[in-house]
Design an enzyme around this catalytic site. Sequence first.
Site, PDB file in Angstrom:
ATOM      1  N   LYS A 117       0.553  -1.418   0.176  1.00  0.00           N
ATOM      2  CA  LYS A 117      -0.131  -0.245   0.098  1.00  0.00           C
ATOM      3  C   LYS A 117       0.733   1.277   0.384  1.00  0.00           C
ATOM      4  O   LYS A 117       0.631   2.735  -0.112  1.00  0.00           O
ATOM      5  CB  LYS A 117      -0.713  -0.087   1.259  1.00  0.00           C
ATOM      6  CG  LYS A 117      -1.794  -1.249   1.562  1.00  0.00           C
ATOM      7  CD  LYS A 117      -1.964  -1.021   2.521  1.00  0.00           C
ATOM      8  CE  LYS A 117      -2.219  -2.326   3.715  1.00  0.00           C
ATOM      9  NZ  LYS A 117      -2.563  -2.773   4.469  1.00  0.00           N
ATOM     10  N   GLY A 118       1.877   1.138   0.383  1.00  0.00           N
ATOM     11  CA  GLY A 118       2.477   2.329   0.446  1.00  0.00           C
ATOM     12  C   GLY A 118       3.074   2.881  -1.179  1.00  0.00           C
ATOM     13  O   GLY A 118       2.956   4.297  -0.257  1.00  0.00           O
ATOM     14  N   ASP A 135      14.270  -1.460  -0.371  1.00  0.00           N
ATOM     15  CA  ASP A 135      15.343  -1.124   0.799  1.00  0.00           C
ATOM     16  C   ASP A 135      16.125  -2.049   0.676  1.00  0.00           C
ATOM     17  O   ASP A 135      17.605  -2.174  -0.253  1.00  0.00           O
ATOM     18  CB  ASP A 135      14.531  -1.694   2.138  1.00  0.00           C
ATOM     19  CG  ASP A 135      15.025  -1.349   3.765  1.00  0.00           C
ATOM     20  OD1 ASP A 135      16.691  -0.649   3.532  1.00  0.00           O
ATOM     21  OD2 ASP A 135      15.000  -2.538   4.148  1.00  0.00           O
ATOM     22  N   VAL A 192      12.153   4.870   8.309  1.00  0.00           N
ATOM     23  CA  VAL A 192      11.189   6.081   8.059  1.00  0.00           C
ATOM     24  C   VAL A 192      10.247   5.872   7.487  1.00  0.00           C
ATOM     25  O   VAL A 192       9.211   4.550   7.653  1.00  0.00           O
ATOM     26  CB  VAL A 192      11.802   7.216   7.204  1.00  0.00           C
ATOM     27  CG1 VAL A 192      12.932   7.151   7.019  1.00  0.00           C
ATOM     28  CG2 VAL A 192      11.348   5.766   5.351  1.00  0.00           C
TER      29      VAL A 192
HETATM   30  P1  IMP Z   1      13.073  -4.922   0.528  1.00  0.00           P
HETATM   31  O1  IMP Z   1      12.127  -5.586  -0.042  1.00  0.00           O
HETATM   32  O2  IMP Z   1      13.137  -4.596   1.229  1.00  0.00           O
HETATM   33  O3  IMP Z   1      13.248  -3.756  -0.454  1.00  0.00           O
HETATM   34  O4  IMP Z   1      10.994  -3.648   1.395  1.00  0.00           O
HETATM   35  C1  IMP Z   1      10.614  -2.668   0.417  1.00  0.00           C
HETATM   36  C2  IMP Z   1       9.331  -2.412   1.512  1.00  0.00           C
HETATM   37  O5  IMP Z   1      10.044  -2.762   2.443  1.00  0.00           O
HETATM   38  C3  IMP Z   1       8.954  -1.214   1.651  1.00  0.00           C
HETATM   39  O6  IMP Z   1       7.936  -1.244  -0.040  1.00  0.00           O
HETATM   40  C4  IMP Z   1       8.284  -0.675   2.678  1.00  0.00           C
HETATM   41  O7  IMP Z   1       6.552  -1.856   2.596  1.00  0.00           O
HETATM   42  C5  IMP Z   1       9.338  -2.104   3.622  1.00  0.00           C
HETATM   43  N1  IMP Z   1      10.638  -0.789   3.959  1.00  0.00           N
HETATM   44  C6  IMP Z   1      10.726  -0.686   3.864  1.00  0.00           C
HETATM   45  N2  IMP Z   1      12.452   0.143   4.768  1.00  0.00           N
HETATM   46  C7  IMP Z   1      11.339   0.980   5.176  1.00  0.00           C
HETATM   47  C8  IMP Z   1      11.768   2.312   6.214  1.00  0.00           C
HETATM   48  O8  IMP Z   1      12.234   2.641   6.677  1.00  0.00           O
HETATM   49  N3  IMP Z   1      10.233   2.186   6.534  1.00  0.00           N
HETATM   50  C9  IMP Z   1       8.865   2.011   5.945  1.00  0.00           C
HETATM   51  N4  IMP Z   1       8.852   0.636   5.425  1.00  0.00           N
HETATM   52  C10 IMP Z   1       9.988   0.135   5.049  1.00  0.00           C
HETATM   53 MG    MG Z   2       5.617  -1.346   1.061  1.00  0.00          MG
END
Ligand code: IMP
Ligand code: MG
Length: 183
Positions: A45-46, A105, A157
């Site tokens: 949903k972000g 991330d 964040v």
């Molecule tokens: P990744 O798969 O590790 O790249 O994570 C991506 C997802 O993790 C993002 O779409 C966010 O939903 C969540 N996420 C990663 N870092 C943060 C943060 O600092 N705040 C909130 N959500 C995060």
């Molecule tokens: Mg997300």
Amino acid sequence: MAMIHQDVEKILVSEEELRAINKRLGEQITRDYAGKNLFIVGILKGSIYFMTDLTRNIDLPLEIDFLGVSSYGSSTRSSGEVKIVKDLDKAIEGYDVLLIEDILDTGRTLQYVSEMLQSRKANSIAICTLLDKPERRAPEVNIHPKYVGCDVPNEFVVGYGLDYDQKYRNLPYIGSLKRSIYE
Ligand code: IMP
Ligand code: MG
């Protein structure tokens, strides 16, 4: 009474900065996708706050849809085990797909999603992320966003779509939370 602004330690990206990001990226996308078949896919949903503001800065005909993904694991890190909870409504064959994400991330979520979409014969697939934490990228991940709003330091964040435990998405800016909230 529980209020949200008081839980914020520091504003990292202000409303004004977000407006400037949306304008800059919108103009870039407008130039890059002129004459193409643009299909904007928001990762739920972000991405929804970013997506609605960004697309209003794109002066092109386009379609939008959403991809619902949920990643297993704790609320502050992603495991890379991604489950599709809402797939796209239509086939993307022949479209120029632009994936909209709130934050990159480890990159595991987008790696999974882009690999899944590769097989569907889109004309192109690219990534637009509002925030990037480049130093957090997992070693096995090979994801290079075409558009980035801005880099953020390696801290958790919230706001403008990003949540902590499903809350704080409605903050109008990006901020860090006070430690007392998540410790
Ligand atoms: P990744 O798969 O590790 O790249 O994570 C991506 C997802 O993790 C993002 O779409 C966010 O939903 C969540 N996420 C990663 N870092 C943060 C943060 O600092 N705040 C909130 N959500 C995060
Ligand atoms: Mg997300």
